[in-house]
Write a protein that holds these residues in place. Structure first.
Motif, PDB file in Angstrom:
ATOM      1  N   THR A   1      54.276 113.292  34.657  1.00 37.20           N
ATOM      2  CA  THR A   1      53.388 112.484  35.495  1.00 37.20           C
ATOM      3  C   THR A   1      53.926 111.073  35.719  1.00 37.20           C
ATOM      4  N   ALA A   2      54.900 110.648  34.926  1.00 39.04           N
ATOM      5  CA  ALA A   2      55.415 109.279  35.025  1.00 39.04           C
ATOM      6  C   ALA A   2      56.791 109.195  35.667  1.00 39.04           C
ATOM      7  N   VAL A   3      57.503 110.307  35.776  1.00 38.97           N
ATOM      8  CA  VAL A   3      58.916 110.259  36.147  1.00 38.97           C
ATOM      9  C   VAL A   3      59.154 109.720  37.552  1.00 38.97           C
ATOM     10  N   SER A   4      58.216 109.895  38.467  1.00 40.21           N
ATOM     11  CA  SER A   4      58.433 109.395  39.824  1.00 40.21           C
ATOM     12  C   SER A   4      58.606 107.884  39.864  1.00 40.21           C
ATOM     13  N   ALA A   5      57.948 107.180  38.944  1.00 42.55           N
ATOM     14  CA  ALA A   5      58.083 105.722  38.900  1.00 42.55           C
ATOM     15  C   ALA A   5      59.519 105.314  38.609  1.00 42.55           C
ATOM     16  N   VAL A   6      60.224 106.138  37.856  1.00 43.31           N
ATOM     17  CA  VAL A   6      61.622 105.868  37.533  1.00 43.31           C
ATOM     18  C   VAL A   6      62.547 106.448  38.606  1.00 43.31           C
ATOM     19  N   ALA A   7      62.215 107.635  39.087  1.00 49.40           N
ATOM     20  CA  ALA A   7      63.068 108.298  40.081  1.00 49.40           C
ATOM     21  C   ALA A   7      63.078 107.571  41.418  1.00 49.40           C
ATOM     22  N   THR A   8      62.060 106.750  41.697  1.00 52.22           N
ATOM     23  CA  THR A   8      62.038 105.995  42.948  1.00 52.22           C
ATOM     24  C   THR A   8      62.546 104.564  42.778  1.00 52.22           C
ATOM     25  N   ASN A   9      63.011 104.243  41.593  1.00 51.06           N
ATOM     26  CA  ASN A   9      63.617 102.933  41.321  1.00 51.06           C
ATOM     27  C   ASN A   9      65.059 102.983  41.834  1.00 51.06           C
ATOM     28  N   LEU A  10      65.363 102.257  42.879  1.00 47.91           N
ATOM     29  CA  LEU A  10      66.669 102.383  43.542  1.00 47.91           C
ATOM     30  C   LEU A  10      67.834 101.970  42.638  1.00 47.91           C
ATOM     31  N   ASP A  11      67.615 100.983  41.774  1.00 47.26           N
ATOM     32  CA  ASP A  11      68.688 100.572  40.862  1.00 47.26           C
ATOM     33  C   ASP A  11      68.946 101.646  39.807  1.00 47.26           C
ATOM     34  N   VAL A  12      67.885 102.304  39.357  1.00 47.76           N
ATOM     35  CA  VAL A  12      68.051 103.422  38.431  1.00 47.76           C
ATOM     36  C   VAL A  12      68.789 104.557  39.125  1.00 47.76           C
ATOM     37  N   ARG A  13      68.414 104.851  40.366  1.00 49.81           N
ATOM     38  CA  ARG A  13      69.083 105.925  41.109  1.00 49.81           C
ATOM     39  C   ARG A  13      70.572 105.634  41.250  1.00 49.81           C
ATOM     40  N   ALA A  14      70.920 104.383  41.498  1.00 48.00           N
ATOM     41  CA  ALA A  14      72.330 104.026  41.651  1.00 48.00           C
ATOM     42  C   ALA A  14      73.100 104.265  40.356  1.00 48.00           C
ATOM     43  N   GLU A  15      72.498 103.899  39.227  1.00 46.88           N
ATOM     44  CA  GLU A  15      73.173 104.082  37.942  1.00 46.88           C
ATOM     45  C   GLU A  15      73.308 105.557  37.587  1.00 46.88           C
ATOM     46  N   LEU A  16      72.234 106.310  37.759  1.00 50.10           N
ATOM     47  CA  LEU A  16      72.318 107.732  37.423  1.00 50.10           C
ATOM     48  C   LEU A  16      73.194 108.484  38.410  1.00 50.10           C
ATOM     49  N   ALA A  17      73.231 108.052  39.654  1.00 51.77           N
ATOM     50  CA  ALA A  17      74.143 108.672  40.628  1.00 51.77           C
ATOM     51  C   ALA A  17      75.588 108.481  40.191  1.00 51.77           C
ATOM     52  N   ARG A  18      75.904 107.298  39.689  1.00 52.25           N
ATOM     53  CA  ARG A  18      77.259 107.041  39.186  1.00 52.25           C
ATOM     54  C   ARG A  18      77.604 107.995  38.049  1.00 52.25           C
TER      55      ARG A  18
END
Length: 234
Positions: free
Chosen positions: A95-112
């Protein structure tokens, strides 16, 4: 020759189960990128970081010690030396993961990190010893591995997806279980679609609709796409 298979899809489409089976059949590594976002969510909560503080969450994720065990027979997720494979599937994380998955800086780091893992599994000495990887998530075919050898969108009707997730979480697909699962599936897809394209196939991405298929049939359908795509490329 190394092979990269990229599979995207919405919640409940079966992409994790199917991707693991496909990876096993092909002798490839398996990367669940959604589990990485779940791990980041679990870690932020564990460390007492407010998920609404996007900068603090991003800073935490950049320093997060994350280990993804890519063996499709027994994938695991470790954060800070803690096995969180089971913990990240709990409802509190879902129920909480979307708050992290929509964080663009987090997405950039995990994409790397995701791109690095995909590249590593195509090299000798990796778990796959250079054979390659099946990577699944929500933006693998378009952002993470747009040049993958095979790109698929695995989808299913909303009714089928809700029933599958209800059985997975509640052990039943009766009306009450489906309704209790609706937020995890429908709301999360709506939130995440703002930062990732996984509801319609991009150009060059093959769609596999699993609405009327069981797990084995879906695996066979995906393997068929892999075989035809590789054969067409020679």
């Amino acid at each position: 020759m190394s092979i990269v298979v990229a599979i995207d899809g919405p919640s409940g489409s079966g992409k994790s189960s199917v991707s693991r089976r496909v990876a096993q059949r092909l002798g490839l590594a398996y990367l669940d990128t959604g589990a990485m976002y779940r791990a980041a969510t679990w870690w932020a909560v564990h460390e007492g970081v407010d998920l609404a503080d996007t900068g603090a969450v991003a800073a935490l994720v950049r320093d997060m010690v994350l280990v993804m065990v890519v063996d499709p027979r027994g994938p695991q997720v470790w954060v800070g030396g803690i096995d969180v494979t089971a913990a990240i599937r709990e409802t509190s994380v879902s129920t909480a993961v979307s708050a992290v998955a929509t964080n663009l800086d987090v997405r950039a780091e995990l994409a790397r990190r995701q791109r690095a893992e995909i590249a590593f599994q195509c090299e000798p000495g990796s778990w796959a010893d250079g054979r390659g990887i099946v990577a699944e998530g929500r933006d693998i075919t378009t952002v993470i591995a747009p040049d993958a050898d095979v790109r698929l969108l695995l989808t299913a009707s909303e009714e089928a997806r809700l029933a599958r997730r209800a059985r997975e979480v509640h052990g039943s697909d009766d009306a009450a279980a489906v309704e209790a699962t609706r937020d995890q599936v429908v709301r999360r897809d709506a939130d995440d679609s703002a930062v990732a394209q996984f509801l319609t196939a991009a150009d060059g991405v093959v769609t596999v609709d699993s609405s009327a298929l069981d797990l084995d049939q879906t695996v066979d359908a995906v393997l068929g796409v892999v075989e035809r795509t590789l054969a067409a490329r020679g």
